[in-house]
Design a protein around this motif. Structure first.
Motif, short mmCIF file in Angstrom:
data_model
loop_
_atom_site.label_atom_id
_atom_site.label_comp_id
_atom_site.label_asym_id
_atom_site.label_seq_id
_atom_site.Cartn_x
_atom_site.Cartn_y
_atom_site.Cartn_z
N TYR A 139 45.72 34.12 45.03
CA TYR A 139 46.62 35.38 43.95
C TYR A 139 44.50 36.53 44.56
O TYR A 139 45.21 37.35 44.36
CB TYR A 139 46.19 35.17 42.68
CG TYR A 139 47.36 34.86 42.75
CD1 TYR A 139 48.92 35.27 43.09
CD2 TYR A 139 47.42 33.78 41.18
CE1 TYR A 139 49.76 33.91 42.38
CE2 TYR A 139 48.46 32.98 40.93
CZ TYR A 139 49.92 33.90 41.38
OH TYR A 139 51.02 33.02 41.08
N ASN A 153 45.34 38.28 47.43
CA ASN A 153 46.27 39.59 47.65
C ASN A 153 45.77 40.17 46.68
O ASN A 153 45.76 41.83 47.42
CB ASN A 153 47.44 39.48 46.56
CG ASN A 153 48.65 38.51 47.49
OD1 ASN A 153 48.26 38.13 48.74
ND2 ASN A 153 49.07 37.11 46.83
N GLU A 154 44.99 40.30 45.58
CA GLU A 154 44.55 41.12 44.72
C GLU A 154 43.26 42.52 45.50
O GLU A 154 43.66 43.56 46.52
CB GLU A 154 43.64 40.55 44.13
CG GLU A 154 42.97 42.28 43.42
CD GLU A 154 43.61 42.92 42.17
OE1 GLU A 154 42.76 43.65 42.13
OE2 GLU A 154 44.60 42.50 42.02
#
Length: 68
Positions: free
Chosen positions: A11, A14-15
Motif C-alpha cells: 500500500y 502504491n501511494e
C-alpha cells in the motif's frame, strides 16, 4: 528466491508511486531492500485472518499470496 513484502508495504509503495517517486526512492522511504521493486516479489497478507466458526474450524491460518 522470490522476495516477500507485507500488504501494508505494498500500500505504501502504491501511494509513493502515485506521488511520482522512483523505485529507488520508494525503497528508501518504505524501508525495503535495494532493488526489490525491480524484481519479482510476493505480497504477503499480514492481517489477522477472520476466525472460522462451526465444525470446519481449523487451528491453521492461511496466508494469501499475490505474485507481481
Amino acid at each position: 528466491m522470490v522476495e516477500r513484502i507485507t500488504l501494508m508495504q505494498q500500500y505504501a509503495v502504491n501511494e509513493q508511486r502515485r506521488r511520482g517517486r522512483t523505485d529507488r526512492q520508494i525503497e528508501k522511504i518504505v524501508g525495503l531492500p535495494h532493488g526489490i521493486l525491480s524484481r519479482r516479489f510476493i505480497v504477503v497478507d499480514d492481517r489477522d485472518p477472520l476466525p472460522r466458526r462451526g465444525p470446519s474450524a481449523s487451528p491453521r491460518t492461511l496466508h494469501r499470496y499475490t505474485l507481481f
